[in-house]
Design a protein around this motif. Structure first.
Motif, PDB file in Angstrom:
ATOM      1  N   VAL A 284       0.951  -0.966  -0.079  1.00  0.00           N
ATOM      2  CA  VAL A 284      -0.046   0.035  -0.141  1.00  0.00           C
ATOM      3  C   VAL A 284       0.908   1.161   0.121  1.00  0.00           C
ATOM      4  O   VAL A 284       1.795   1.292   0.839  1.00  0.00           O
ATOM      5  CB  VAL A 284      -0.899   0.198   1.279  1.00  0.00           C
ATOM      6  CG1 VAL A 284      -1.761   1.186   1.333  1.00  0.00           C
ATOM      7  CG2 VAL A 284      -1.816  -1.359   1.211  1.00  0.00           C
TER       8      VAL A 284
ATOM      9  N   ASN B 254       0.989   5.793  -0.159  1.00  0.00           N
ATOM     10  CA  ASN B 254       0.273   6.933  -0.016  1.00  0.00           C
ATOM     11  C   ASN B 254       0.172   7.606  -1.351  1.00  0.00           C
ATOM     12  O   ASN B 254       0.843   7.250  -2.346  1.00  0.00           O
ATOM     13  CB  ASN B 254       0.870   7.680   1.152  1.00  0.00           C
ATOM     14  CG  ASN B 254       2.304   8.237   0.875  1.00  0.00           C
ATOM     15  OD1 ASN B 254       2.753   8.318  -0.124  1.00  0.00           O
ATOM     16  ND2 ASN B 254       3.047   8.854   2.008  1.00  0.00           N
TER      17      ASN B 254
ATOM     18  N   HIS C 273       2.280   0.575   4.164  1.00  0.00           N
ATOM     19  CA  HIS C 273       1.762  -0.769   4.786  1.00  0.00           C
ATOM     20  C   HIS C 273       1.755  -1.898   3.947  1.00  0.00           C
ATOM     21  O   HIS C 273       1.856  -1.776   2.833  1.00  0.00           O
ATOM     22  CB  HIS C 273       0.208  -0.559   5.141  1.00  0.00           C
ATOM     23  CG  HIS C 273      -0.358  -1.349   5.847  1.00  0.00           C
ATOM     24  ND1 HIS C 273       0.069  -1.788   7.299  1.00  0.00           N
ATOM     25  CD2 HIS C 273      -1.482  -1.926   5.905  1.00  0.00           C
ATOM     26  CE1 HIS C 273      -0.918  -2.667   7.889  1.00  0.00           C
ATOM     27  NE2 HIS C 273      -1.836  -2.957   6.918  1.00  0.00           N
TER      28      HIS C 273
ATOM     29  N   THR D 254      -0.896  -4.823   3.167  1.00  0.00           N
ATOM     30  CA  THR D 254      -2.144  -5.393   3.527  1.00  0.00           C
ATOM     31  C   THR D 254      -2.377  -6.677   2.760  1.00  0.00           C
ATOM     32  O   THR D 254      -1.710  -7.285   1.894  1.00  0.00           O
ATOM     33  CB  THR D 254      -3.246  -4.526   3.051  1.00  0.00           C
ATOM     34  OG1 THR D 254      -4.510  -4.893   3.711  1.00  0.00           O
ATOM     35  CG2 THR D 254      -3.557  -4.295   1.652  1.00  0.00           C
TER      36      THR D 254
ATOM     37  N   ARG E 258      -8.295  -7.056   1.497  1.00  0.00           N
ATOM     38  CA  ARG E 258      -8.531  -5.895   1.864  1.00  0.00           C
ATOM     39  C   ARG E 258      -8.227  -4.831   0.807  1.00  0.00           C
ATOM     40  O   ARG E 258      -8.904  -3.895   0.648  1.00  0.00           O
ATOM     41  CB  ARG E 258      -7.424  -5.337   3.126  1.00  0.00           C
ATOM     42  CG  ARG E 258      -7.663  -4.047   3.523  1.00  0.00           C
ATOM     43  CD  ARG E 258      -8.980  -3.735   4.381  1.00  0.00           C
ATOM     44  NE  ARG E 258      -8.807  -2.329   4.647  1.00  0.00           N
ATOM     45  CZ  ARG E 258      -9.925  -1.564   4.804  1.00  0.00           C
ATOM     46  NH1 ARG E 258     -11.042  -2.002   4.507  1.00  0.00           N
ATOM     47  NH2 ARG E 258      -9.618  -0.341   5.403  1.00  0.00           N
ATOM     48  N   ALA E 259      -7.241  -5.210  -0.052  1.00  0.00           N
ATOM     49  CA  ALA E 259      -7.024  -4.440  -1.252  1.00  0.00           C
ATOM     50  C   ALA E 259      -8.053  -4.349  -2.086  1.00  0.00           C
ATOM     51  O   ALA E 259      -8.323  -3.271  -2.632  1.00  0.00           O
ATOM     52  CB  ALA E 259      -5.818  -4.689  -2.122  1.00  0.00           C
TER      53      ALA E 259
ATOM     54  N   LEU F 235     -10.675  -1.952  -0.708  1.00  0.00           N
ATOM     55  CA  LEU F 235     -10.438  -0.483  -0.928  1.00  0.00           C
ATOM     56  C   LEU F 235     -10.626  -0.076  -2.355  1.00  0.00           C
ATOM     57  O   LEU F 235     -10.926   1.062  -2.770  1.00  0.00           O
ATOM     58  CB  LEU F 235      -8.850  -0.232  -0.431  1.00  0.00           C
ATOM     59  CG  LEU F 235      -8.563  -0.467   1.028  1.00  0.00           C
ATOM     60  CD1 LEU F 235      -7.027  -0.487   1.235  1.00  0.00           C
ATOM     61  CD2 LEU F 235      -9.173   0.517   1.736  1.00  0.00           C
TER      62      LEU F 235
ATOM     63  N   ALA G 253      -8.708   3.420  -3.335  1.00  0.00           N
ATOM     64  CA  ALA G 253      -7.485   3.459  -3.676  1.00  0.00           C
ATOM     65  C   ALA G 253      -7.730   3.021  -5.018  1.00  0.00           C
ATOM     66  O   ALA G 253      -8.431   2.741  -5.844  1.00  0.00           O
ATOM     67  CB  ALA G 253      -6.704   2.215  -2.939  1.00  0.00           C
TER      68      ALA G 253
ATOM     69  N   VAL H 261       0.271  -3.918  -5.849  1.00  0.00           N
ATOM     70  CA  VAL H 261       0.668  -2.204  -5.367  1.00  0.00           C
ATOM     71  C   VAL H 261      -0.834  -1.846  -5.479  1.00  0.00           C
ATOM     72  O   VAL H 261      -1.234  -1.740  -6.449  1.00  0.00           O
ATOM     73  CB  VAL H 261       1.642  -1.843  -6.046  1.00  0.00           C
ATOM     74  CG1 VAL H 261       1.672  -0.532  -5.442  1.00  0.00           C
ATOM     75  CG2 VAL H 261       3.060  -2.796  -6.190  1.00  0.00           C
ATOM     76  N   ILE H 262      -1.213  -1.013  -4.519  1.00  0.00           N
ATOM     77  CA  ILE H 262      -2.139  -0.157  -4.660  1.00  0.00           C
ATOM     78  C   ILE H 262      -1.835   1.349  -4.135  1.00  0.00           C
ATOM     79  O   ILE H 262      -0.800   1.601  -3.260  1.00  0.00           O
ATOM     80  CB  ILE H 262      -3.648  -0.569  -3.879  1.00  0.00           C
ATOM     81  CG1 ILE H 262      -3.359  -0.637  -2.425  1.00  0.00           C
ATOM     82  CG2 ILE H 262      -4.077  -1.864  -4.722  1.00  0.00           C
ATOM     83  CD1 ILE H 262      -4.503  -1.060  -1.586  1.00  0.00           C
TER      84      ILE H 262
ATOM     85  N   LEU I  30      -3.300   4.644  -1.989  1.00  0.00           N
ATOM     86  CA  LEU I  30      -4.400   5.331  -1.775  1.00  0.00           C
ATOM     87  C   LEU I  30      -4.648   6.751  -2.367  1.00  0.00           C
ATOM     88  O   LEU I  30      -3.480   7.575  -2.208  1.00  0.00           O
ATOM     89  CB  LEU I  30      -4.339   5.396  -0.115  1.00  0.00           C
ATOM     90  CG  LEU I  30      -3.930   4.026   0.562  1.00  0.00           C
ATOM     91  CD1 LEU I  30      -3.633   4.359   2.208  1.00  0.00           C
ATOM     92  CD2 LEU I  30      -5.232   3.134   0.580  1.00  0.00           C
TER      93      LEU I  30
ATOM     94  N   TRP J  37       6.742  -4.831  -6.364  1.00  0.00           N
ATOM     95  CA  TRP J  37       6.885  -4.011  -5.075  1.00  0.00           C
ATOM     96  C   TRP J  37       8.424  -3.517  -5.077  1.00  0.00           C
ATOM     97  O   TRP J  37       8.766  -2.356  -4.587  1.00  0.00           O
ATOM     98  CB  TRP J  37       7.095  -4.986  -3.868  1.00  0.00           C
ATOM     99  CG  TRP J  37       5.763  -5.493  -3.263  1.00  0.00           C
ATOM    100  CD1 TRP J  37       4.438  -5.587  -4.020  1.00  0.00           C
ATOM    101  CD2 TRP J  37       5.548  -6.088  -2.145  1.00  0.00           C
ATOM    102  NE1 TRP J  37       3.618  -6.224  -3.285  1.00  0.00           N
ATOM    103  CE2 TRP J  37       4.171  -6.409  -2.295  1.00  0.00           C
ATOM    104  CE3 TRP J  37       6.266  -6.395  -1.001  1.00  0.00           C
ATOM    105  CZ2 TRP J  37       3.601  -7.263  -1.189  1.00  0.00           C
ATOM    106  CZ3 TRP J  37       5.509  -6.947   0.093  1.00  0.00           C
ATOM    107  CH2 TRP J  37       4.484  -7.315   0.114  1.00  0.00           C
TER     108      TRP J  37
END
Length: 197
Positions: free
Chosen positions: A8, A10, A17, A19, A23-24, A27, A33, A71-72, A74, A179
């Motif tokens: 995750v 910013n 983070h 996750t 959860r991804a 979001l 996201a 990869v996401i 936010l 990543w």
């Protein structure tokens, strides 16, 4: 697959983070996201779910397979992660890499305990600089003595870490190639910066 890791970022593309895929997807679906691909293009949930899932990790739905985002980003979060590494059992194990600092053996966390280099009975404090991982047999052998008195040597002197454990372990394992561009930038620019007390 739903419990594997997703990095995750910013909104200024700094890691904040790790996750789960579950959860991804939540979001992404909520519009909080965007998923990012290998060409650094952003996708909302609808456009991401239309991408071909062949040759990628994917999850199945009733109607199709959806590619797993690794990869996401936010959309509304620009804060940086906390710079201070919390003094905790988890972080001490991460700092010492689940390795006894006396014998060098690598153990499961359940087989390790924490040892005060200078025993508390001798005025030793419970701080980053005085606590290390040790196996049960080394801890019993050392007892209430200093390492010198017990004729034991520390592998390395304990220090306050300058990293965030989640990203340190992720970078070392390089779990997903997607990543790497973000973790190497983070290592150079942020995660290795000296922390203030």
């Amino acid at each position: 697959m739903l419990d594997t890791g997703v990095l995750v970022l910013n909104r200024v593309y700094q890691p904040v983070h790790v996750t789960s895929v579950r959860r991804a997807f939540t979001l992404l679906y909520q519009g909080v996201a965007r998923a990012i691909d290998e060409q650094f293009q952003l996708f909302d949930f609808a456009s991401w779910s239309e991408l071909a899932a062949a040759e990628h990790d994917s999850v199945g739905t009733v109607t199709r397979r959806i590619r797993v985002p690794r990869v996401i980003v936010l959309l509304a979060y620009d804060h940086l992660p906390k710079g201070r590494v919390r003094f905790s059992r988890f972080n001490i194990y991460a700092r010492d890499d689940n390795t006894c600092q006396y014998c060098g053996g690598r153990f499961r966390r359940a087989e390790l305990n924490l040892d005060h280099v200078v025993p508390r009975s001798r005025g030793g404090s419970t701080t980053w600089e005085n606590v290390v991982c040790s196996c049960v047999s080394c801890n019993l052998r050392k007892g209430g003595r200093t390492p010198e008195e017990a004729r034991m040597r520390l592998l390395r002197a304990p220090t306050r870490p300058r990293w965030t454990p989640v990203f340190r372990s992720a970078a070392r394992r390089a779990l997903y190639r997607e990543w790497r561009p973000f973790l190497s930038l983070a290592d150079a620019a942020y995660w290795n910066a000296e922390l203030l007390e």
